[in-house]
Motif scaffolding. Structure first.
Motif, PDB file in Angstrom:
ATOM      1  N   GLY A 200       0.779  -1.234   0.000  1.00 27.88           N
ATOM      2  CA  GLY A 200       0.000   0.000   0.000  1.00 27.88           C
ATOM      3  C   GLY A 200       0.804   1.272   0.000  1.00 27.88           C
ATOM      4  O   GLY A 200       0.243   2.355   0.225  1.00 27.88           O
ATOM      5  N   GLY A 201       2.098   1.180  -0.240  1.00 28.02           N
ATOM      6  CA  GLY A 201       2.915   2.377  -0.389  1.00 28.02           C
ATOM      7  C   GLY A 201       3.210   3.130   0.895  1.00 28.02           C
ATOM      8  O   GLY A 201       3.567   4.309   0.860  1.00 28.02           O
ATOM      9  N   GLY A 202       3.047   2.474   2.047  1.00 29.21           N
ATOM     10  CA  GLY A 202       3.368   3.118   3.305  1.00 29.21           C
ATOM     11  C   GLY A 202       2.342   4.131   3.776  1.00 29.21           C
ATOM     12  O   GLY A 202       2.611   4.913   4.697  1.00 29.21           O
ATOM     13  N   ILE A 203       1.170   4.117   3.184  1.00 30.44           N
ATOM     14  CA  ILE A 203       0.113   5.069   3.537  1.00 30.44           C
ATOM     15  C   ILE A 203      -0.647   4.577   4.766  1.00 30.44           C
ATOM     16  O   ILE A 203      -0.882   3.382   4.938  1.00 30.44           O
ATOM     17  N   ASP A 204      -1.033   5.517   5.628  1.00 33.19           N
ATOM     18  CA  ASP A 204      -1.940   5.205   6.733  1.00 33.19           C
ATOM     19  C   ASP A 204      -3.375   5.353   6.226  1.00 33.19           C
ATOM     20  O   ASP A 204      -3.800   6.448   5.871  1.00 33.19           O
ATOM     21  N   TYR A 205      -4.096   4.256   6.190  1.00 33.25           N
ATOM     22  CA  TYR A 205      -5.449   4.257   5.646  1.00 33.25           C
ATOM     23  C   TYR A 205      -6.477   4.421   6.755  1.00 33.25           C
ATOM     24  O   TYR A 205      -6.170   4.164   7.914  1.00 33.25           O
ATOM     25  N   GLN A 265      -9.530  23.139   7.905  1.00 31.88           N
ATOM     26  CA  GLN A 265      -8.938  22.450   6.764  1.00 31.88           C
ATOM     27  C   GLN A 265      -8.666  20.998   7.142  1.00 31.88           C
ATOM     28  O   GLN A 265      -7.947  20.725   8.104  1.00 31.88           O
ATOM     29  N   PRO A 266      -9.234  20.051   6.412  1.00 27.87           N
ATOM     30  CA  PRO A 266      -9.079  18.645   6.792  1.00 27.87           C
ATOM     31  C   PRO A 266      -7.722  18.086   6.377  1.00 27.87           C
ATOM     32  O   PRO A 266      -7.091  18.568   5.440  1.00 27.87           O
ATOM     33  N   PRO A 267      -7.240  17.057   7.081  1.00 25.27           N
ATOM     34  CA  PRO A 267      -6.008  16.386   6.663  1.00 25.27           C
ATOM     35  C   PRO A 267      -6.227  15.665   5.339  1.00 25.27           C
ATOM     36  O   PRO A 267      -7.342  15.229   5.032  1.00 25.27           O
ATOM     37  N   THR A 268      -5.174  15.553   4.541  1.00 21.34           N
ATOM     38  CA  THR A 268      -5.245  14.831   3.272  1.00 21.34           C
ATOM     39  C   THR A 268      -4.078  13.858   3.204  1.00 21.34           C
ATOM     40  O   THR A 268      -2.973  14.153   3.675  1.00 21.34           O
ATOM     41  N   THR A 269      -4.314  12.697   2.639  1.00 19.88           N
ATOM     42  CA  THR A 269      -3.380  11.575   2.749  1.00 19.88           C
ATOM     43  C   THR A 269      -1.983  11.902   2.249  1.00 19.88           C
ATOM     44  O   THR A 269      -0.984  11.685   2.953  1.00 19.88           O
ATOM     45  N   TRP A 270      -1.848  12.415   1.022  1.00 19.11           N
ATOM     46  CA  TRP A 270      -0.516  12.625   0.475  1.00 19.11           C
ATOM     47  C   TRP A 270       0.198  13.806   1.135  1.00 19.11           C
ATOM     48  O   TRP A 270       1.419  13.819   1.257  1.00 19.11           O
ATOM     49  N   ASN A 271      -0.561  14.784   1.605  1.00 16.47           N
ATOM     50  CA  ASN A 271       0.045  15.884   2.340  1.00 16.47           C
ATOM     51  C   ASN A 271       0.576  15.408   3.695  1.00 16.47           C
ATOM     52  O   ASN A 271       1.632  15.856   4.151  1.00 16.47           O
ATOM     53  N   LEU A 272      -0.117  14.474   4.327  1.00 11.70           N
ATOM     54  CA  LEU A 272       0.367  13.891   5.578  1.00 11.70           C
ATOM     55  C   LEU A 272       1.624  13.072   5.347  1.00 11.70           C
ATOM     56  O   LEU A 272       2.555  13.090   6.161  1.00 11.70           O
ATOM     57  N   LEU A 273       1.669  12.355   4.233  1.00 18.18           N
ATOM     58  CA  LEU A 273       2.799  11.469   3.954  1.00 18.18           C
ATOM     59  C   LEU A 273       4.044  12.233   3.534  1.00 18.18           C
ATOM     60  O   LEU A 273       5.164  11.911   3.949  1.00 18.18           O
ATOM     61  N   ALA A 274       3.880  13.270   2.696  1.00 19.02           N
ATOM     62  CA  ALA A 274       5.028  14.027   2.173  1.00 19.02           C
ATOM     63  C   ALA A 274       4.598  15.471   1.932  1.00 19.02           C
ATOM     64  O   ALA A 274       4.377  15.874   0.791  1.00 19.02           O
ATOM     65  N   PRO A 275       4.486  16.279   2.993  1.00 19.65           N
ATOM     66  CA  PRO A 275       3.965  17.643   2.844  1.00 19.65           C
ATOM     67  C   PRO A 275       4.813  18.535   1.954  1.00 19.65           C
ATOM     68  O   PRO A 275       4.292  19.475   1.352  1.00 19.65           O
TER      69      PRO A 275
END
Length: 337
Positions: A200-205, A265-275
């Motif tokens: 899953g590419g190291g993403i927190d789902y 402003q809500p969190p977004t997956t790719w911004n959390l992973l690599a802002p």
């Protein structure tokens, strides 16, 4: 609000859809009784029409045809379309793996019915849509939109869906609502990328995304339930996904189960992973490069092999500047990338 039809909705002659593709698509629409100015028709009747000319029980079981009405301001006569086969086989959907071919291979048995979407948060009328509601509660239309991936490749896709604003208006946002947050289904048993950080590419789902409320209410912002006249395949985000054509593709979250209006402003997956690489806004911008590659041009995936796809200049806001540039008036688009 109507968006004026201009020459931007048609491409130059060398970008025209090959005649064989164009004719095949028009033949399908004709056999379904769909005209370019047809009225919206409830989706439940589609399966019989589909079976009548394909004779395919497997396709009838897995995919229903959607009868659509065209909105002329979003469609030209012969826009260059990416072939359906490539849209189905070349995907980023890390819930099923990180290789482009993984989603099609691993999502074949993904169950999309039953399905519920909860709409809540700062709204006066929270609601839940079931699977049939997704197709029967809204007038569906076809819109041909460019899709631009942050990886500097692009497609041109005939989506079917309805404006996100239509759904949000049903929920009646409160005056304090400023943002819209989205969430993808979390089901590690069906989505192997959610069960394995390696796959899953190291993403927190679960995968999460967000828009400002004015972006979400823009007439271009679409909730898509199909493409090329059929319901979405699992690898393309079935049964319902977001399409925001002026933003990079990772903003167009797939397989949505929750929509929440909020004042923050809500969190977004790719911004959390690599802002430092993926901003909240993620507007297509040829003058702001990704830290590891240029965004000045893109590889358009059309006819021929993936490796023979031609390069073309990237357009500001992916070519939709007239409709959306005013949303960012006075903003530093390098800082707010």
């Amino acid at each position: 609000m109507l968006i004026k039809k201009t020459s931007r909705w048609t491409l130059t002659e060398n970008e025209a859809t090959p005649e064989s593709v164009y004719r095949q698509r028009r033949d399908i629409l004709k056999k379904l009784g769909i005209t370019l100015v047809g009225m919206p028709i409830a989706a439940k009747a589609n399966a019989g029409l589909f079976d009548a000319f394909t004779g395919s029980k497997k396709e009838l079981k897995d995919t229903r045809r959607l009868l659509t009405t065209n909105s002329s301001q979003y469609s030209g006569k012969q826009l260059a379309l990416t072939p359906e086969s490539k849209i189905l086989q070349y995907n980023n959907f890390y819930e099923f793996g990180t290789d482009k071919s993984d989603p099609a291979a691993r999502a074949a048995n993904f169950k999309t019915n039953p399905w519920n979407i909860e709409v809540g948060g700062l709204v006066n009328k929270p609601l839940t849509l079931g699977y049939e509601d997704i197709f029967s509660s809204f007038s569906l239309e076809e819109r041909i939109y460019r899709l631009r991936c942050v990886e500097a490749w692009s497609m041109n896709i005939p989506w079917i869906g309805f404006p996100l604003a239509t759904l949000l208006k049903k929920a009646d946002p409160k005056s304090s609502a400023k943002y819209v947050a989205f969430e993808t289904l979390y089901d590690p048993e069906q989505m192997p990328g959610q069960a394995s950080r390696r796959l899953g590419g190291g993403i927190d789902y679960p995968y999460v995304e967000g828009l400002r409320l004015d972006e979400a209410m823009n007439p271009l912002t679409l909730l898509s339930v199909g493409l090329y006249g059929k319901t979405l395949a699992p690898q393309n985000g079935a049964p319902i996904r977001l399409v925001v054509p002026w933003k990079y593709g990772f903003k167009s979250i797939k397989s949505i189960v929750k929509i929440t209006l909020t004042d923050k402003q809500p969190p977004t997956t790719w911004n959390l992973l690599a802002p430092q690489e993926y901003g909240f806004y993620a507007n297509v911008n040829p003058t702001v490069d990704h830290p590891r590659w240029s965004q000045a041009s893109e590889r358009f995936i059309g006819e021929g092999s993936l490796f023979s796809s031609r390069r073309q200049p990237t357009k500001m806001f992916n070519g939709y500047a007239e409709e959306v540039a005013s949303l960012y008036k006075g903003m530093d688009l390098r800082k707010n990338y």
